[in-house]
Design a protein around this motif. Structure first.
Motif, short mmCIF file in Angstrom:
data_model
loop_
_atom_site.label_atom_id
_atom_site.label_comp_id
_atom_site.label_asym_id
_atom_site.label_seq_id
_atom_site.Cartn_x
_atom_site.Cartn_y
_atom_site.Cartn_z
N PHE A 290 0.83 -1.21 0.00
CA PHE A 290 0.00 0.00 0.00
C PHE A 290 0.86 1.25 0.00
CE2 PHE A 290 -3.26 -2.91 1.64
CZ PHE A 290 -4.41 -2.44 1.02
N SER A 291 2.11 1.15 -0.42
CA SER A 291 3.02 2.29 -0.34
C SER A 291 2.48 3.48 -1.14
CB SER A 291 4.41 1.91 -0.85
OG SER A 291 4.36 1.45 -2.18
N SER A 293 -0.10 5.22 -0.86
CA SER A 293 -1.54 5.23 -1.15
C SER A 293 -2.29 6.14 -0.18
CB SER A 293 -2.11 3.80 -1.07
OG SER A 293 -1.65 3.02 -2.14
N ASN A 294 -3.43 6.62 -0.61
CA ASN A 294 -4.32 7.42 0.22
C ASN A 294 -5.29 6.47 0.91
OD1 ASN A 294 -6.39 8.99 1.27
ND2 ASN A 294 -6.40 10.44 -0.43
N LEU A 295 -5.12 6.31 2.24
CA LEU A 295 -5.95 5.39 3.01
C LEU A 295 -6.79 6.12 4.05
CD1 LEU A 295 -3.25 2.59 3.52
CD2 LEU A 295 -5.09 2.65 1.82
N ILE A 296 -7.12 7.36 3.76
CA ILE A 296 -7.92 8.15 4.69
C ILE A 296 -9.29 7.51 4.88
CG2 ILE A 296 -9.05 10.38 5.07
CD1 ILE A 296 -6.79 11.68 3.48
N GLY A 297 -9.61 7.19 6.14
CA GLY A 297 -10.92 6.61 6.44
C GLY A 297 -11.07 5.15 6.05
N ALA A 298 -10.00 4.52 5.57
CA ALA A 298 -10.09 3.10 5.18
C ALA A 298 -10.18 2.22 6.42
CB ALA A 298 -8.89 2.71 4.34
N SER A 299 -10.72 1.02 6.24
CA SER A 299 -10.89 0.08 7.36
C SER A 299 -10.19 -1.23 7.07
CB SER A 299 -12.39 -0.16 7.61
OG SER A 299 -12.57 -1.11 8.64
N PHE A 300 -9.40 -1.71 8.09
CA PHE A 300 -8.69 -2.98 7.99
C PHE A 300 -9.01 -3.84 9.22
CE2 PHE A 300 -6.22 0.03 5.50
CZ PHE A 300 -5.88 -0.68 4.37
N VAL A 314 -0.82 7.78 3.28
CA VAL A 314 -1.55 8.75 4.09
C VAL A 314 -2.56 7.96 4.91
CG1 VAL A 314 -3.01 10.78 4.09
CG2 VAL A 314 -1.24 10.52 2.33
N ILE A 315 -2.32 7.90 6.23
CA ILE A 315 -3.14 7.10 7.14
C ILE A 315 -3.81 8.05 8.13
CG2 ILE A 315 -3.09 5.27 8.88
CD1 ILE A 315 -0.65 4.14 7.37
N LYS A 316 -5.03 8.41 7.85
CA LYS A 316 -5.77 9.36 8.69
C LYS A 316 -7.16 8.80 8.94
CE LYS A 316 -7.30 14.18 8.85
NZ LYS A 316 -7.33 15.48 8.13
N LYS A 317 -7.51 8.68 10.22
CA LYS A 317 -8.78 8.07 10.61
C LYS A 317 -8.94 6.67 10.01
CE LYS A 317 -11.20 12.45 11.38
NZ LYS A 317 -12.36 13.30 11.07
N LYS A 329 5.54 -2.17 7.46
CA LYS A 329 6.47 -1.06 7.22
C LYS A 329 5.68 0.23 7.09
CE LYS A 329 9.29 -4.29 4.54
NZ LYS A 329 8.26 -5.36 4.58
N PHE A 330 6.04 1.22 7.90
CA PHE A 330 5.34 2.51 7.90
C PHE A 330 6.31 3.67 7.66
CE2 PHE A 330 2.39 -0.15 10.23
CZ PHE A 330 1.14 0.32 9.85
N GLU A 331 7.49 3.41 7.14
CA GLU A 331 8.48 4.47 6.96
C GLU A 331 7.93 5.57 6.06
OE1 GLU A 331 13.07 5.16 5.39
OE2 GLU A 331 12.16 3.17 5.29
N GLY A 332 7.98 6.80 6.56
CA GLY A 332 7.51 7.94 5.78
C GLY A 332 6.00 8.08 5.71
N ALA A 333 5.27 7.20 6.39
CA ALA A 333 3.81 7.29 6.35
C ALA A 333 3.32 8.44 7.25
CB ALA A 333 3.19 5.98 6.81
#
Length: 403
Positions: A290-291, A293-300, A314-317, A329-333
């Motif tokens: 998912f490098s 990627s825009n994951l705003i509001g996504a659910s896992f 982009v991991i927001k909400k 891996k979350f480097e630079g996220a």
């Protein structure tokens, strides 16, 4: 029509006589000028006759050429009218066939025959759109209408019809400037991926057909897309429930509010995607990408995210509640106001302070739930030091942290 056309291009006597008069005056002018000014022009009768005839001849030539052009234009109009008449006759024929096929389709005794007839009708509309490209919009509407009838009663279609229908619609959709309306489309048990079964049915045909497709609102269930190329698809509001996307390439796709719940997505490439508000609950995403990627509001929620690459995302909400994030891996996220409740973050590469502002209730790593004191140290950027100590100590709960 034809007689009126001819009258418009007969020789105008007045203009013809005027051209002769002008030619005579011009000849007289040249004769007098040649004589008085000694221009040296031969004063021969043949020359002056040719000069006098030139202008009327030019006029007659112009009239003839204009008549030819008008005749060509007239024939083109006739051909165009004939072309349009042929199209309208074909539309009437296909419409009649459509009504007959629908009656067959909704009759229990002949529903399968009706399904084959409607599928063939879609092919006829596709062929018609190629012959009459100026009627592309109407043909596309007819294709969508016919497909929606088939999707209203999917139990009447066998797998051969469904697979052929999907392939034809996708090919048409790719080559048409007008997209198919997919919101009424639902496909179940489609097996076109590499891992569908040992014989890999349809994999070669479908290998690249999904690339750059606009399939917003489409629905798939229990279907296989493994190892297909599906780059740059537009699948907003689409559903892919219990589907197999192992090693599928979905890079650069737009997946806003798409639903992938309960699917198999091991090794799937979802880098550089816009997947805001998308749902990946109860999904095996081991080693997926998912490098960026825009994951705003996504659910896992409750998903297996072991080894997933979220670098630069982009991991927001974003909701990771109950997820396994081992070695992710979350480097630079960019992480903001997200949910890591009940998740396992063993081995992730964060410092810990990136989680400040996010929910981390019942967080776990190395099989242990950290105390509030340790959580505070995590949020102060000591997560990697804590991981090292967890690995080196057999009973971390009795140890004193050296911070």
């Amino acid at each position: 029509m034809k007689n009126k056309f001819k009258v418009n291009f007969v020789v105008n006597v007045n203009w013809f006589l005027k051209s002769i008069l002008v030619a005579i005056l011009l000849a007289i002018f040249i004769y007098i000028g040649n004589k008085q000014l000694h221009l040296g022009i031969d004063n021969t009768m043949t020359g002056y006759i040719g000069l006098i005839a030139a202008l009327p001849t030019a006029y007659l030539w112009i009239v003839r050429e204009r008549k030819k052009e008008a005749e060509i234009e007239y024939r083109e109009r006739e051909l165009l009218n004939k072309y349009e008449e042929m199209y309208q006759n074909k539309v009437i024929e296909l419409t009649k066939f459509y009504l007959e096929s629908v009656n067959l389709f909704f009759s229990d005794e002949t529903s399968k025959a009706g399904a084959y007839a409607l599928n063939g009708l879609i092919i006829d509309w596709i062929n018609l759109s190629r012959l009459y490209s100026d009627h592309l919009e109407e043909c596309t509407a007819k294709i969508s209408q016919t497909a929606s009838v088939l999707f209203s009663k999917p139990q009447s279609m066998d797998s051969k019809i469904v697979t052929e229908l999907l392939l034809n619609l996708l090919r048409y959709n790719k080559n048409s400037s007008r997209g198919i309306a997919w919101y009424e489309s639902k496909f179940e048990n489609i097996t076109i991926g590499l891992y569908a079964n040992e014989s890999h049915p349809g994999h070669h045909i479908f290998r690249n057909v999904f690339n750059n497709q606009y399939i917003e609102g489409i629905k798939f269930e229990n279907s296989a897309f493994s190892e297909l190329e599906m780059m740059k698809i537009h699948a907003n509001y689409s559903q892919f429930i219990k589907c197999d996307f192992r090693a599928t390439n979905l890079q650069d796709s737009i997946l806003v509010e798409a639903n992938f719940n309960n699917s198999m997505m091991v090794g799937t490439n979802l880098s550089f995607c816009i997947a805001s508000d998308a749902t990946f609950d109860n999904v095996d995403l081991t080693n997926a990408d998912f490098s960026h990627s825009n994951l705003i509001g996504a659910s896992f929620k409750n998903s297996n995210l072991t080894g997933v690459d979220f670098s630069g995302a982009v991991i927001k909400k974003t909701d990771f509640t109950g997820a396994c994030l081992k070695n992710a891996k979350f480097e630079g996220a960019s992480i903001e106001n997200s949910y890591f409740n009940d998740s396992d973050i063993t081995g992730i590469d964060l410092k810990g302070d990136e989680l400040d502002g996010s929910q981390i209730y019942n967080l776990r790593f190395y099989g242990t739930e950290p105390t509030d004191d340790i959580k505070e140290k995590i949020l102060n950027g000591k997560l990697q030091d804590i991981f090292k100590l967890y690995k080196s100590k057999q009973n971390f709960e009795t140890e004193t942290l050296p911070f």
